[in-house]
Design a protein around this motif. Structure first.
Motif, PDB file in Angstrom:
ATOM      1  N   LYS A   1       9.342  47.208  54.870  1.00  0.00           N
ATOM      2  CA  LYS A   1       9.105  46.548  53.625  1.00  0.00           C
ATOM      3  C   LYS A   1       8.711  44.943  53.890  1.00  0.00           C
ATOM      4  N   LEU A   2       9.650  44.435  54.705  1.00  0.00           N
ATOM      5  CA  LEU A   2       9.704  42.946  54.892  1.00  0.00           C
ATOM      6  C   LEU A   2       8.296  42.444  55.374  1.00  0.00           C
ATOM      7  N   GLU A   3       7.767  43.240  56.471  1.00  0.00           N
ATOM      8  CA  GLU A   3       6.469  43.168  57.074  1.00  0.00           C
ATOM      9  C   GLU A   3       5.474  42.738  55.796  1.00  0.00           C
ATOM     10  N   ALA A   4       5.301  43.908  54.794  1.00  0.00           N
ATOM     11  CA  ALA A   4       4.381  43.751  53.808  1.00  0.00           C
ATOM     12  C   ALA A   4       4.651  42.685  52.967  1.00  0.00           C
ATOM     13  N   VAL A   5       5.992  42.210  52.572  1.00  0.00           N
ATOM     14  CA  VAL A   5       6.246  41.145  51.534  1.00  0.00           C
ATOM     15  C   VAL A   5       5.943  39.775  52.420  1.00  0.00           C
ATOM     16  N   LEU A   6       6.047  39.753  53.685  1.00  0.00           N
ATOM     17  CA  LEU A   6       5.833  38.448  54.498  1.00  0.00           C
ATOM     18  C   LEU A   6       4.325  38.221  54.735  1.00  0.00           C
ATOM     19  N   ASP A   7       3.638  39.308  54.632  1.00  0.00           N
ATOM     20  CA  ASP A   7       2.166  39.079  54.489  1.00  0.00           C
ATOM     21  C   ASP A   7       1.609  38.471  53.373  1.00  0.00           C
ATOM     22  N   VAL A   8       2.266  38.854  52.348  1.00  0.00           N
ATOM     23  CA  VAL A   8       1.840  37.973  51.095  1.00  0.00           C
ATOM     24  C   VAL A   8       2.538  36.545  50.923  1.00  0.00           C
ATOM     25  N   TYR A   9       3.735  36.318  51.699  1.00  0.00           N
ATOM     26  CA  TYR A   9       4.212  34.954  51.876  1.00  0.00           C
ATOM     27  C   TYR A   9       3.105  34.126  52.876  1.00  0.00           C
ATOM     28  N   GLU A  10       2.731  35.019  53.733  1.00  0.00           N
ATOM     29  CA  GLU A  10       1.554  34.135  54.823  1.00  0.00           C
ATOM     30  C   GLU A  10       0.496  33.629  54.052  1.00  0.00           C
ATOM     31  N   ASP A  11       0.040  34.545  53.006  1.00  0.00           N
ATOM     32  CA  ASP A  11      -1.171  34.249  52.340  1.00  0.00           C
ATOM     33  C   ASP A  11      -0.910  33.055  51.295  1.00  0.00           C
ATOM     34  N   ARG A  12       0.221  33.156  50.723  1.00  0.00           N
ATOM     35  CA  ARG A  12       0.551  31.872  49.903  1.00  0.00           C
ATOM     36  C   ARG A  12       0.626  30.645  50.695  1.00  0.00           C
ATOM     37  N   LEU A  13       1.501  30.774  51.689  1.00  0.00           N
ATOM     38  CA  LEU A  13       1.480  29.553  52.362  1.00  0.00           C
ATOM     39  C   LEU A  13       0.539  28.947  53.041  1.00  0.00           C
ATOM     40  N   SER A  14      -0.518  29.691  53.369  1.00  0.00           N
ATOM     41  CA  SER A  14      -1.795  29.267  53.975  1.00  0.00           C
ATOM     42  C   SER A  14      -2.351  28.262  53.110  1.00  0.00           C
ATOM     43  N   ALA A  15      -2.209  28.291  51.764  1.00  0.00           N
ATOM     44  CA  ALA A  15      -2.612  27.325  50.682  1.00  0.00           C
ATOM     45  C   ALA A  15      -1.829  26.382  50.123  1.00  0.00           C
ATOM     46  N   THR A  16      -0.421  26.524  50.348  1.00  0.00           N
ATOM     47  CA  THR A  16       0.629  25.368  49.841  1.00  0.00           C
ATOM     48  C   THR A  16       1.579  25.262  50.978  1.00  0.00           C
TER      49      THR A  16
ATOM     50  N   HIS B   1      19.102  34.036  63.246  1.00  0.00           N
ATOM     51  CA  HIS B   1      20.194  33.886  64.312  1.00  0.00           C
ATOM     52  C   HIS B   1      21.387  34.635  64.473  1.00  0.00           C
ATOM     53  N   LEU B   2      21.600  35.924  63.511  1.00  0.00           N
ATOM     54  CA  LEU B   2      22.582  36.538  63.812  1.00  0.00           C
ATOM     55  C   LEU B   2      22.180  38.091  63.808  1.00  0.00           C
ATOM     56  N   ALA B   3      20.907  38.446  63.070  1.00  0.00           N
ATOM     57  CA  ALA B   3      20.425  39.847  63.292  1.00  0.00           C
ATOM     58  C   ALA B   3      19.472  39.806  64.339  1.00  0.00           C
ATOM     59  N   HIS B   4      19.181  38.545  64.779  1.00  0.00           N
ATOM     60  CA  HIS B   4      17.989  38.419  65.807  1.00  0.00           C
ATOM     61  C   HIS B   4      16.650  38.907  65.575  1.00  0.00           C
ATOM     62  N   LYS B   5      15.994  38.910  64.327  1.00  0.00           N
ATOM     63  CA  LYS B   5      15.038  39.512  63.992  1.00  0.00           C
ATOM     64  C   LYS B   5      13.784  38.597  63.670  1.00  0.00           C
ATOM     65  N   GLY B   6      14.023  37.388  64.259  1.00  0.00           N
ATOM     66  CA  GLY B   6      13.059  36.268  63.987  1.00  0.00           C
ATOM     67  C   GLY B   6      11.590  36.306  64.304  1.00  0.00           C
ATOM     68  N   HIS B   7      11.272  37.325  65.196  1.00  0.00           N
ATOM     69  CA  HIS B   7       9.916  37.658  65.457  1.00  0.00           C
ATOM     70  C   HIS B   7       9.059  38.004  64.241  1.00  0.00           C
ATOM     71  N   ILE B   8       9.572  38.554  63.154  1.00  0.00           N
ATOM     72  CA  ILE B   8       9.114  38.864  61.820  1.00  0.00           C
ATOM     73  C   ILE B   8       8.613  37.727  61.497  1.00  0.00           C
ATOM     74  N   PHE B   9       9.092  36.568  61.271  1.00  0.00           N
ATOM     75  CA  PHE B   9       8.788  35.337  60.804  1.00  0.00           C
ATOM     76  C   PHE B   9       7.651  34.440  61.924  1.00  0.00           C
ATOM     77  N   PHE B  10       8.216  34.426  63.116  1.00  0.00           N
ATOM     78  CA  PHE B  10       7.349  33.816  64.167  1.00  0.00           C
ATOM     79  C   PHE B  10       6.037  34.264  64.259  1.00  0.00           C
ATOM     80  N   CYS B  11       5.664  35.453  64.010  1.00  0.00           N
ATOM     81  CA  CYS B  11       4.283  35.879  64.371  1.00  0.00           C
ATOM     82  C   CYS B  11       3.404  35.387  63.104  1.00  0.00           C
ATOM     83  N   ARG B  12       4.055  34.817  62.018  1.00  0.00           N
ATOM     84  CA  ARG B  12       3.186  34.453  61.003  1.00  0.00           C
ATOM     85  C   ARG B  12       3.115  32.804  61.026  1.00  0.00           C
ATOM     86  N   PRO B  13       2.187  32.245  61.466  1.00  0.00           N
ATOM     87  CA  PRO B  13       2.086  30.679  61.729  1.00  0.00           C
ATOM     88  C   PRO B  13       2.516  29.858  60.236  1.00  0.00           C
TER      89      PRO B  13
END
Length: 226
Positions: A149-164, A188-200
């Motif tokens: 679910k978070l993958e899909a949500v962060l795709d929306v964030y990536e699009d938004r943050l490419s403009a602002t 830092h606790l769950a060690h799931k940072g890759h889901i953020f890091f792969c979206r510049p």
């Protein structure tokens, strides 16, 4: 329950463990607004203090945190953050921006965070980091579903943050702030940072919000700084 500081200024009481994500949301807001007079009252969650009759008088759902400011007792962290922003609107960071459009977009992205981001992030962080504290096993199925679910949500964030630069525009606001604690725990606790890091653009945004002085003050206060 409220106390008066030595200078005669009313002190806001924040009832909750400093290191809890929800308490962090409140404390970061206080730091952003440069509020000097507040007190943190610890709540012993491991001994279920937040489920006692005394606690339930102030927070009837048994959740954390709540604040006391004079005669006002207030719970739900986003409501608390909004209250702090309005009460201390003439100092610190203007967390609603400068215009009606800024305000509206801030509210929009607070809703996005609450309804689309928070659920899957909470499922992952709770299961990976905290389920064992309550005698439960990490539910890998729930974690996998949350990550999907978070993958899909962060795709929306990536699009938004490419403009602002930030979610509501060119300014750091309440919507960005509300993401900080759980995002930090994801990395830092769950060690799931890759889901953020792969979206510049998401990665750059996370780096900015986590490096703010308000975030660092909370992390140091909670003993969570990495």
């Amino acid at each position: 329950m409220s106390q008066v500081a030595d200078e005669g200024i009313m002190t806001i009481q924040v009832h909750g463990p400093v290191g809890l994500t929800s308490t962090g949301r409140v404390l970061i807001t206080l730091f952003e607004k440069e509020v000097e007079h507040f007190e943190v009252v610890n709540v012993d969650m491991m001994n279920l203090e937040h489920k006692t009759p005394e606690y339930l008088k102030s927070q009837p759902f048994g959740q954390i945190p709540f604040i006391v400011d004079g005669d006002l007792t207030l719970y739900e962290t986003r409501a608390i953050a909004r209250y702090i922003e309005h009460k201390f609107g003439d100092q610190g960071t203007p967390l609603y921006g400068q215009t009606p459009e800024d305000h509206a977009l801030t509210e929009q992205w607070l809703e996005v965070e609450s309804h689309h981001y928070m659920g899957p992030v909470h499922d992952v962080v709770y299961n990976v980091c905290f389920a064992h504290l309550w005698g439960k096993k990490c539910d890998d199925v729930v974690v996998a579903a949350g990550m999907a679910k978070l993958e899909a949500v962060l795709d929306v964030y990536e699009d938004r943050l490419s403009a602002t630069e930030y979610l509501a525009g060119s300014f750091f606001g309440l919507a960005d702030m509300s993401h900080i604690p759980f995002t930090y725990f994801m990395i830092h606790l769950a060690h799931k940072g890759h889901i953020f890091f792969c979206r510049p653009h998401v990665n750059a945004w996370v780096a900015k919000i986590h490096s703010r002085s308000s975030t660092l003050k909370w992390l140091n206060m909670a003993g969570l700084a990495k």
